[in-house]
Scaffold this active site. Structure first.
Site, PDB file in Angstrom:
ATOM      1  N   SER A  15       0.694  -1.185   0.041  1.00 18.11           N
ATOM      2  CA  SER A  15       0.013   0.032  -0.215  1.00 18.11           C
ATOM      3  C   SER A  15       0.727   1.304   0.078  1.00 18.11           C
ATOM      4  CB  SER A  15      -0.956   0.017   1.195  1.00 18.11           C
ATOM      5  OG  SER A  15      -1.484   1.251   1.340  1.00 18.11           O
ATOM      6  N   LEU A  17       2.999   4.519   0.082  1.00 27.05           N
ATOM      7  CA  LEU A  17       4.210   4.925  -0.248  1.00 27.05           C
ATOM      8  C   LEU A  17       5.045   3.842  -0.651  1.00 27.05           C
ATOM      9  CD1 LEU A  17       4.807   7.715   2.537  1.00 27.05           C
ATOM     10  CD2 LEU A  17       3.370   7.856   0.080  1.00 27.05           C
ATOM     11  N   ASP A  36       4.053  -7.842   4.038  1.00 24.44           N
ATOM     12  CA  ASP A  36       2.732  -6.791   4.401  1.00 24.44           C
ATOM     13  C   ASP A  36       2.075  -7.908   5.229  1.00 24.44           C
ATOM     14  OD1 ASP A  36       2.059  -3.774   3.239  1.00 24.44           O
ATOM     15  OD2 ASP A  36       0.512  -4.804   4.351  1.00 24.44           O
ATOM     16  N   ASP A  60       4.312  -9.679   9.482  1.00 22.26           N
ATOM     17  CA  ASP A  60       3.784  -8.848  10.427  1.00 22.26           C
ATOM     18  C   ASP A  60       5.117  -8.397  11.007  1.00 22.26           C
ATOM     19  OD1 ASP A  60       3.198  -7.548  12.869  1.00 22.26           O
ATOM     20  OD2 ASP A  60       1.852  -8.780  14.019  1.00 22.26           O
ATOM     21  N   VAL A  61       5.507  -7.033  10.840  1.00 16.75           N
ATOM     22  CA  VAL A  61       6.939  -6.799  11.139  1.00 16.75           C
ATOM     23  C   VAL A  61       7.092  -6.741  12.724  1.00 16.75           C
ATOM     24  CG1 VAL A  61       7.410  -5.679   9.138  1.00 16.75           C
ATOM     25  CG2 VAL A  61       6.468  -4.160  10.942  1.00 16.75           C
ATOM     26  N   SER A 155       9.100  10.709   9.491  1.00 14.87           N
ATOM     27  CA  SER A 155       7.587  11.666   9.103  1.00 14.87           C
ATOM     28  C   SER A 155       8.233  12.921   9.752  1.00 14.87           C
ATOM     29  CB  SER A 155       6.637  11.076  10.025  1.00 14.87           C
ATOM     30  OG  SER A 155       5.743  12.013  10.302  1.00 14.87           O
ATOM     31  N   TYR A 168       3.667   8.328  17.784  1.00  9.13           N
ATOM     32  CA  TYR A 168       4.373   8.198  16.609  1.00  9.13           C
ATOM     33  C   TYR A 168       5.433   8.985  16.538  1.00  9.13           C
ATOM     34  CZ  TYR A 168       3.445   8.658  11.555  1.00  9.13           C
ATOM     35  OH  TYR A 168       3.694   8.533  10.039  1.00  9.13           O
ATOM     36  N   LYS A 172       9.044   7.576  15.109  1.00  9.42           N
ATOM     37  CA  LYS A 172       9.899   8.194  14.030  1.00  9.42           C
ATOM     38  C   LYS A 172      10.967   9.157  14.424  1.00  9.42           C
ATOM     39  CE  LYS A 172       6.686   6.775  10.999  1.00  9.42           C
ATOM     40  NZ  LYS A 172       7.167   5.564  10.197  1.00  9.42           N
ATOM     41  N   PHE A 201       1.355  12.938   2.660  1.00  7.70           N
ATOM     42  CA  PHE A 201       1.523  12.203   1.232  1.00  7.70           C
ATOM     43  C   PHE A 201      -0.013  11.505   1.140  1.00  7.70           C
ATOM     44  CE2 PHE A 201       5.237  12.337  -1.336  1.00  7.70           C
ATOM     45  CZ  PHE A 201       5.961  13.328  -0.475  1.00  7.70           C
TER      46      PHE A 201
HETATM   47  N1  LIG Z   1       1.212   9.212   4.210  1.00  5.09           N
HETATM   48  C1  LIG Z   1       1.711  10.085   4.700  1.00  5.09           C
HETATM   49  O1  LIG Z   1       1.358  11.298   4.894  1.00  5.09           O
HETATM   50  C2  LIG Z   1       2.965   9.658   5.676  1.00  5.09           C
HETATM   51  C3  LIG Z   1       3.646  10.870   6.301  1.00  5.09           C
HETATM   52  C4  LIG Z   1       4.852  10.614   7.220  1.00  5.09           C
HETATM   53  C5  LIG Z   1       5.376   9.378   7.243  1.00  5.09           C
HETATM   54  N2  LIG Z   1       4.475   8.367   6.705  1.00  5.09           N
HETATM   55  C6  LIG Z   1       4.859   6.818   6.797  1.00  5.09           C
HETATM   56  O2  LIG Z   1       5.181   6.195   5.624  1.00  5.09           O
HETATM   57  C7  LIG Z   1       5.022   4.877   5.759  1.00  5.09           C
HETATM   58  C8  LIG Z   1       4.056   4.418   4.715  1.00  5.09           C
HETATM   59  O3  LIG Z   1       2.727   4.767   5.025  1.00  5.09           O
HETATM   60  P1  LIG Z   1       1.747   4.906   4.093  1.00  5.09           P
HETATM   61  O4  LIG Z   1       1.138   6.357   4.237  1.00  5.09           O
HETATM   62  O5  LIG Z   1       2.163   4.388   2.767  1.00  5.09           O
HETATM   63  O6  LIG Z   1       0.491   4.084   4.760  1.00  5.09           O
HETATM   64  P2  LIG Z   1      -0.420   2.901   4.306  1.00  5.09           P
HETATM   65  O7  LIG Z   1      -1.486   2.401   5.171  1.00  5.09           O
HETATM   66  O8  LIG Z   1      -0.975   3.203   2.889  1.00  5.09           O
HETATM   67  O9  LIG Z   1       0.680   1.689   3.848  1.00  5.09           O
HETATM   68  C9  LIG Z   1       1.382   1.183   5.168  1.00  5.09           C
HETATM   69  C10 LIG Z   1       1.480  -0.149   4.907  1.00  5.09           C
HETATM   70  O10 LIG Z   1       1.976  -1.018   6.100  1.00  5.09           O
HETATM   71  C11 LIG Z   1       1.428  -2.280   6.335  1.00  5.09           C
HETATM   72  N3  LIG Z   1       1.465  -2.539   7.863  1.00  5.09           N
HETATM   73  C12 LIG Z   1       1.051  -1.984   8.856  1.00  5.09           C
HETATM   74  N4  LIG Z   1       1.405  -2.558   9.812  1.00  5.09           N
HETATM   75  C13 LIG Z   1       2.097  -3.733   9.463  1.00  5.09           C
HETATM   76  C14 LIG Z   1       2.739  -4.804  10.022  1.00  5.09           C
HETATM   77  N5  LIG Z   1       2.568  -5.044  11.415  1.00  5.09           N
HETATM   78  N6  LIG Z   1       3.532  -5.594   9.336  1.00  5.09           N
HETATM   79  C15 LIG Z   1       3.659  -5.372   8.068  1.00  5.09           C
HETATM   80  N7  LIG Z   1       2.953  -4.666   7.435  1.00  5.09           N
HETATM   81  C16 LIG Z   1       2.218  -3.820   8.121  1.00  5.09           C
HETATM   82  C17 LIG Z   1      -0.218  -1.974   5.896  1.00  5.09           C
HETATM   83  O11 LIG Z   1      -0.870  -3.266   5.627  1.00  5.09           O
HETATM   84  C18 LIG Z   1       0.225  -1.144   4.802  1.00  5.09           C
HETATM   85  O12 LIG Z   1       0.030  -1.917   3.508  1.00  5.09           O
HETATM   86  C19 LIG Z   1       4.662   4.480   7.231  1.00  5.09           C
HETATM   87  O13 LIG Z   1       5.780   4.164   7.916  1.00  5.09           O
HETATM   88  C20 LIG Z   1       4.151   6.012   7.744  1.00  5.09           C
HETATM   89  O14 LIG Z   1       4.362   6.256   9.136  1.00  5.09           O
HETATM   90  C21 LIG Z   1       3.371   8.591   5.892  1.00  5.09           C
END
Ligand SMILES: NC(=O)c1ccc[n+]([C@@H]2O[C@H](COP(=O)([O-])OP(=O)(O)OC[C@H]3O[C@@H](n4cnc5c(N)ncnc54)[C@H](O)[C@@H]3O)[C@@H](O)[C@H]2O)c1
Length: 263
Positions: A15, A17, A36, A60-61, A155, A168, A172, A201
């Site tokens: 999913s 990013l 994932d 599951d990480v 982040s 959070y 981060k 994002f």
């Molecule tokens: N989107 C934003 O605005 C934003 C901003 C800052 C940081 N981030 C960071 O970017 C990263 C990606 O986030 P995103 O926005 O793409 O979110 P998203 O929810 O689209 O994707 C996150 C993915 O992580 C997976 N996931 C969650 N828990 C998990 C686990 N225990 N084991 C394995 N996989 C797991 C989910 O199933 C999902 O596919 C994250 O670390 C998030 O904190 C995102």
């Protein structure tokens, strides 16, 4: 390092990013091992990319054995393809807002703190830790003798976390601050470490925000006044992989946004 014909382990790759990174690296000729929790999306992405250069491991990480199984599966795949591990992109992450003490004078539950730290921080370090023994033994490449690259995701909250973001921001901020010592530990192996710290994002994570919250975050951007696109994030990851001078650093990708205390 050129991503073509190398295997990249991408957590959270089903999913948002990390998925954009997987698509981009795959388009550049890389092999992608997607880890994932979400098996349905993971299988759909392997169908989209085709199973010759993409593999999915339900992982599951926050669980060490689960990571171990995914790494072992990836290593087995690498033996079949002959495409050595080039890097890890630790993209899996969650947010779970909560004030440290709420209106009812209840402190934030330790379960909610553990949940966020276990995925965002422990899960990032555990994934890297378990992949490294396979990366340090890869044949060094090019004039610099490079073996691989670790990309982590922080982040804006690492620097200007908002109200309700203590867990959070702690997770981060820790990822941001471990970047330099990780690069130092790995320099003798020719492995680099880079962290990208995005602001807002578009992704599944931010899709859950109300229109009002999203708008107010976009208003806090200096320029451009909009959410970043996953492809813009993937471009920075690609550059971090390809540009060997990027090491031990945290790249803010945020349109000069500094988050206010509250929305
Ligand atoms: N989107 C934003 O605005 C934003 C901003 C800052 C940081 N981030 C960071 O970017 C990263 C990606 O986030 P995103 O926005 O793409 O979110 P998203 O929810 O689209 O994707 C996150 C993915 O992580 C997976 N996931 C969650 N828990 C998990 C686990 N225990 N084991 C394995 N996989 C797991 C989910 O199933 C999902 O596919 C994250 O670390 C998030 O904190 C995102």
């Amino acid at each position: 390092m050129k991503p073509a014909n190398r295997t990249f382990i991408i957590s959270g790759g089903a999913s948002g990013l990390a998925l954009a990174v997987a698509r981009d690296l795959h388009s550049a000729g890389a092999y992608v091992s997607l880890l994932d929790l979400n098996a349905d999306s993971g299988s759909a992405i392997v169908s989209e990319l085709g199973n010759s250069r993409a593999k999915f491991f339900e992982t599951d990480v926050s669980n060490t054995e689960s990571i171990q199984a995914a790494i072992q599966g990836t290593v087995k795949w690498v033996k079949e393809t002959g495409k050595e591990i080039g890097g890890v992109i630790a993209g899996a992450g969650v947010g779970l807002p909560g004030l440290i003490i709420d209106k009812k004078n209840e402190p934030l539950s330790i379960e909610s703190i553990d949940f966020v730290l276990n995925i965002n921080l422990r899960g990032t370090l555990d994934l890297i830790r378990q992949a490294l023994p396979y990366m340090t033994t890869v044949k060094p490449e090019g004039p610099d003798g490079e073996r691989g690259v670790i990309i982590m995701v922080a982040s804006s909250a690492a620097f200007d976390g908002q109200m309700g973001q203590v867990s959070y921001a702690a997770s981060k901020g820790a990822v941001a601050s471990l970047t330099l010592p990780l690069a130092r530990d790995l320099s003798k192996y020719g492995i680099r470490a880079v962290t990208v710290a995005p602001a807002l994002f578009d992704s599944n994570m931010t899709k859950m925000m109300s229109k009002k919250v999203k708008q107010s975050l976009e208003n806090a951007m200096e320029f451009p006044k909009r959410a970043g696109q996953p492809e813009e994030f993937a471009r920075t990851v690609r550059d971090s992989i390809e540009n060997s001078m990027l090491n031990g650093t945290v790249l803010r990708l945020d349109g000069a946004m500094r988050m206010p205390a509250r929305l």
